[in-house]
Design an enzyme around this catalytic site. Sequence first.
Site, mmCIF file in Angstrom:
data_model
loop_
_atom_site.group_PDB
_atom_site.id
_atom_site.type_symbol
_atom_site.label_atom_id
_atom_site.label_comp_id
_atom_site.label_asym_id
_atom_site.label_seq_id
_atom_site.Cartn_x
_atom_site.Cartn_y
_atom_site.Cartn_z
ATOM 1 N N GLU A 150 0.632 5.754 5.054
ATOM 2 C CA GLU A 150 0.724 4.602 5.976
ATOM 3 C C GLU A 150 1.671 3.522 5.473
ATOM 4 O OE1 GLU A 150 -3.034 2.681 6.686
ATOM 5 O OE2 GLU A 150 -4.018 4.515 7.346
ATOM 6 N N GLY A 151 2.354 3.752 4.365
ATOM 7 C CA GLY A 151 3.138 2.674 3.758
ATOM 8 C C GLY A 151 2.295 1.725 2.926
#
Lengths: 338, 338
Positions: free
Chosen positions: A305-306
């Site tokens: 998801e970063g």
Amino acid sequence: MSGIASLADLRARLADLPEGDNSAAAAIAERQSRLTKPLGSLGRLEELVAWLGRWQGRETPRLDEVSVLVFAGNHGVVARGVSAYPASVTVQMVANFERGGAAINQICKSVGASLRVIPLNLDAPTADFTEREAMTEAEFVEAVAAGYDAVPARADLLCLGEMGIGNTTSASALAAALLGGGGERWAGRGTGLDDAGLARKRAVIDAGLTRHKSHHVDPLAASMIFGGRELAAILGATLAARRHGIPVLLDGFVATAAAAPLARLNPGALDHAQVAHCSAEAGHRGLCAELGIRPILDLDMRLGEGSGAALSVSVLRAALACHLGMATFDEAGVDERG
Amino acid sequence: MSGIASLADLRARLADLPEGDNSAAAAIAERQSRLTKPLGSLGRLEELVAWLGRWQGRETPRLDEVSVLVFAGNHGVVARGVSAYPASVTVQMVANFERGGAAINQICKSVGASLRVIPLNLDAPTADFTEREAMTEAEFVEAVAAGYDAVPARADLLCLGEMGIGNTTSASALAAALLGGGGERWAGRGTGLDDAGLARKRAVIDAGLTRHKSHHVDPLAASMIFGGRELAAILGATLAARRHGIPVLLDGFVATAAAAPLARLNPGALDHAQVAHCSAEAGHRGLCAELGIRPILDLDMRLGEGSGAALSVSVLRAALACHLGMATFDEAGVDERG
């Protein structure tokens, strides 16, 4: 517009990369030597500020606009039972990102970064790479261009992350094709596979590698054959950031594998990128070692998801605050070394 | 008022430590299992939130008031040529902290923490431990009480750091007395010693250890003999925080060595503390290993001042933001494991 309409366009961009600004980095190092601290005692904080300046092309780096891009894709190989979660979760998590309910939303708020989520043809998963190439050349180029075009022309830092049920299988196969070894070396438990699932995942990776004679394919072809749209987009975004003068934080295992073909084709192609966090996913430490990159953080995260990239923005902010705000020995009237 | 007026008072406090709140930690873990992420995938971020809740005694931890205390002291052993900087720098750096020019000021601003600097008799350095005990019992108890009393009765997190030219020599000798080995094992380059300086520092440590028959002294006596006022104050502050229900972030090598006597006397005495950053100073990694503690960050810093502790507050803030702000699987309509 990226102007990337073919593999040849992509190769041409990659062969002609802008260099960093050595004089900005030197000016930063010179100031650091005058600040009220023993020489080099802020360690990687000092390196990171010099790196920001080098790739922003600024003697006084900025972190006013920090952009997080999360690309999402679906993977045909999920049909082989390689994930603990069903493929439906990809689109559901994209909706969760859009409503602000995921980890990445909270971390972006915490560190002062803006988030954009880019779903890539979620209704049309890539092909199962044990049967054929995950993407056609046209599909691959389209995904690379989507990533390239998603990069804002003006940002001070770009964080790249992904969401895609099954994508640690793609990333593992891609790493194997680029660097050798098979499922045993590169596969991990992803979102939480049990032992039987892990064995299945390794076998699926090995079947794909054999099917495509992986050790004879070139790095971009490996990304097309084993990767997914979100991986191709990260590759394109990393390249675009280099051309726009934007330093990049790659998130974790999948993002690092996604960008790795660039470094295989041009050894300096990731000099403007840092790996933000060493994932607890099994293959990441070895992948970073192969690329000669030391991640900034190591907190046993394995979410994607970063999240790791966004989290490490806080380290860069503190590093920059020190650089800009500290007094020099002269200003503070502090004696230098005896 | 600490009510610590003697070593006996200190030993009594240490023998009767409050325990953590297991039910708060369990409630936090239960919520974490329902948030939209694979189980455990936020790694140490999840552990840190549970740790905060356990030691705050709250099912919903807070980080509204984060307090950084930096204790400063001077060391007679500096006369032996064990530091690259003159002793005058301690008071000059305290002035720099007070004017806002040091690294710790910038990091505190960056992470939203309040800073208080507490100089301890800077005009009267401790004695040279190669000649006699660094502190008398009265001086030691006074410094411990100063640290104890400096802890605010209400804070959500306490970061402990130090400034004191020569204090890595004191910390190394203290670690040696507590854990065995000598200058070779524990001494590093501090603020930047050259090879000759490092050899001198090792010899000074070994001379002190021999003089005081270090392997026969108890942990508090070791702190009195080899430590400094700022180390004693950190010991006192760590103990006070435990009694006030405030989790602690210890900064680096000196702060960890300063608190280590507590753990030698009571194995659970540092359970409410984390080591924030693994210092580049040579002895720190081994010291953390001996104490069974894994630092949160590892960024090659070796500055002290509480810089690593304050920096890691940003990790805790992001961790808490995830815990408080994420949607559950139910709320988000995301499918659970297949």
